[in-house]
Motif scaffolding. Structure first.
Motif, PDB file in Angstrom:
ATOM      1  N   LYS A 387       0.984  -1.231   0.135  1.00 37.52           N
ATOM      2  CA  LYS A 387      -0.078  -0.136  -0.042  1.00 37.52           C
ATOM      3  C   LYS A 387       1.056   1.265   0.186  1.00 37.52           C
ATOM      4  N   HIS A 390       1.107   3.622   3.220  1.00 41.52           N
ATOM      5  CA  HIS A 390       1.809   2.890   4.323  1.00 41.52           C
ATOM      6  C   HIS A 390       3.354   2.910   4.145  1.00 41.52           C
ATOM      7  N   GLU A 393       4.671   6.747   4.358  1.00 44.37           N
ATOM      8  CA  GLU A 393       4.627   6.866   5.968  1.00 44.37           C
ATOM      9  C   GLU A 393       5.748   6.342   6.605  1.00 44.37           C
ATOM     10  N   TYR A 394       6.032   5.130   6.300  1.00 39.41           N
ATOM     11  CA  TYR A 394       7.140   4.334   7.143  1.00 39.41           C
ATOM     12  C   TYR A 394       8.291   4.941   6.778  1.00 39.41           C
ATOM     13  N   TRP A 473      -1.557  -4.797   2.893  1.00 39.17           N
ATOM     14  CA  TRP A 473      -2.385  -3.830   3.167  1.00 39.17           C
ATOM     15  C   TRP A 473      -2.326  -3.269   4.620  1.00 39.17           C
ATOM     16  N   GLU A 474      -1.662  -3.827   5.544  1.00 39.71           N
ATOM     17  CA  GLU A 474      -1.416  -3.746   6.925  1.00 39.71           C
ATOM     18  C   GLU A 474      -0.490  -2.734   7.032  1.00 39.71           C
ATOM     19  N   PRO A 475      -0.707  -1.391   8.114  1.00 43.80           N
ATOM     20  CA  PRO A 475       0.795  -0.458   8.272  1.00 43.80           C
ATOM     21  C   PRO A 475       1.798  -0.955   8.721  1.00 43.80           C
TER      22      PRO A 475
END
Length: 493
Positions: A387, A390, A393-394, A473-475
């Motif tokens: 995603k 995600h 942002e990471y 799809w997991e942050p």
């Protein structure tokens, strides 16, 4: 205390050469190093620009710019080049500006083949650089004139012939004329592809099934059947995409939809003489050589008919029907790649080595995905995507954390900040920018500003395939799947 003058080399090559010629990067680096050491300087390494022109005014030369930055900060006393033309081939005004700046800063230029040019020799250095510029002008004019004469005589003046053709040579009126001739096995591949498209183009296919006439489906089948591309055929072998031979050279490419579409768009398939169509100048900036994005037929001004130059592979009627179908093939639902943060940096890679590209528009389904061609073997099974929001942002938060660790004295973070600051222009300014971004200004910054900031810290981002289908799809998964390769010093060789 070492009171020797500090010398660096500058190495540039306009085009990559597979041989060991004197103009190769390796040979230039060795010559500069030997010259500097032989003259008693303290040699600090070389700045390198590969596949870069010093003649076109808008040509980007990152190695040259880093060298000038170090010169301006007083870190360099002597610049060593193999030939003065490595520094500049531009007009006398640009040459004079460069020479005046270097000599004004007390820098001496040493050419391995042409001698030493200290601050008292500015006019002689300008004269030499102007001679290099004039040589480039003459060479460019000669090449253009030669191509025009050959083209008017009906000769092929391109490089690698298009898929479906090879080149033969013959002497005519004192000229060597190169002409396109059909390669039967390649021509049959094209005819088979066109037959499939035109046969199935109006069929409707239920959801979940691949359309038998789609470009991507045809490419997957060609790869599965191990049908070689032009480069693979010329190499005389077939290897999996991304693999390398014993010398570390990349394998010939596999079929991709964009490649196949470009081949099918080419008017040379119907025997037409063509002229190149160039991309917009704004894509590279003024003065930069524009890339060829396609070809158009050359029309006889008297008859207004296309000029025929060689044997066709396709008939005109089927080719025109094919073009009508290709015209309906839109860009799909994907947003422009240039609008995404990380894919625009040129550092985002899949674990298999392929580039990760932007997929989808802003929202829940926007992602970065592996661009490896369908049908490729080796590496991960199936696709690989993550995603977009995600991963963005990471990566940003990792940078903010490194800046904070540098404040706390962590050695690796301090070293990273020093290199990032050198790329940014000032470590202090970079820290100030990072802290402003962290407290809220990041969202309002432009995409260009964000990319410039990130590129100071990062040389590579590598994304592994998700361990299960839903994880992409997991942050939290971004941190588990992502390797960030931090910026490393670029100038030392």
């Amino acid at each position: 205390m070492d009171d020797r003058k500090t010398a660096v080399g500058y190495v540039r090559q306009s085009m990559g050469r597979p041989d060991g010629s004197a103009s190769s990067v390796r040979a230039q680096v060795a010559a500069c190093r030997a010259e500097a050491i032989g003259r008693g300087f303290r040699y600090e390494g070389a700045y390198v620009d590969e596949a870069t022109s010093a003649y076109r005014s808008g040509s980007a030369r990152p190695g040259f710019e880093r060298m000038l930055n170090d010169v301006r900060h007083g870190h360099v006393d002597v610049i060593v080049v193999n030939y003065l033309s490595r520094l500049s081939r531009q007009d006398v005004g640009t040459a004079r500006s460069l020479a005046a700046e270097l000599h004004g800063l007390g820098v001496t230029v040493v050419s391995v083949t042409e001698g030493v040019y200290g601050p008292a020799d500015t006019e002689e250095l300008v004269r030499r650089l102007e001679a290099a510029h004039q040589e480039s002008v003459n060479r460019s004019r000669h090449v253009s004139d030669t191509k025009r004469i050959l083209r008017e005589a009906g000769s092929w003046v391109g490089g690698l012939p298009p898929f479906g053709y090879a080149v033969t040579e013959a002497r005519r009126d004192g000229l060597t004329i190169r002409q396109l001739v059909v390669v039967p096995e390649e021509a049959e591949v094209i005819r088979d592809v066109v037959r499939r498209i035109l046969t199935h183009k109006d069929e409707e296919v239920s959801a979940g099934r691949r359309h038998p006439g789609s470009l991507s489906g045809i490419c997957a089948e060609l790869n599965a059947r191990r049908v070689p591309t032009k480069t693979a055929r010329l190499a005389g072998k077939w290897r999996a995409a991304g693999s390398a031979d014993a010398k570390g050279q990349r394998a010939p490419s596999l079929w991709e939809a964009s490649t196949l579409k470009r081949i099918l768009r080419d008017p040379r398939l119907v025997g037409h003489a063509v002229e190149p169509v160039y991309g917009p100048e704004s894509a590279g900036g003024p003065g930069v050589r524009r890339s060829v994005v396609g070809y158009r037929s050359v029309v006889d001004p008297r008859t207004l008919m296309p000029v025929m130059s060689h044997e066709p592979v396709l008939g005109v009627a089927e080719w025109e029907e094919l073009q009508t179908w290709l015209d309906t093939r839109g860009r799909g639902k994907s947003g422009p790649r240039a609008g995404s943060l990380l894919s625009g940096l040129g550092v985002l890679r899949c674990e298999c080595g392929a580039t990760m590209v932007s997929n989808g528009t802003i929202g829940a389904t926007a992602s970065y995905r592996c661009s490896r061609p369908k049908g490729a073997t080796g590496g991960h099974d199936g696709g690989n995507s993550i995603k977009r929001e995600h991963l963005d942002e990471y990566v940003v938060q990792r940078i903010f954390a490194e800046v904070s660790h540098a404040d706390q004295g962590r050695r690796s973070s301090v070293e990273l900040l020093a290199e990032a600051g050198a790329r940014f222009g000032s470590a202090a300014d970079l820290v100030s920018r990072a802290k402003a971004y962290e407290v809220g200004e990041w969202k309002s910054a432009s995409l260009t500003e964000k990319r410039d900031f990130l590129s100071c810290f990062i040389d590579r981002i590598e994304v592994a395939k998700a361990s299960s289908r839903g994880n992409k799809w997991e942050p939290y998964d971004a941190g588990r799947r992502t390797i960030v390769v931090w910026a490393a010093p670029r100038m030392r060789q």
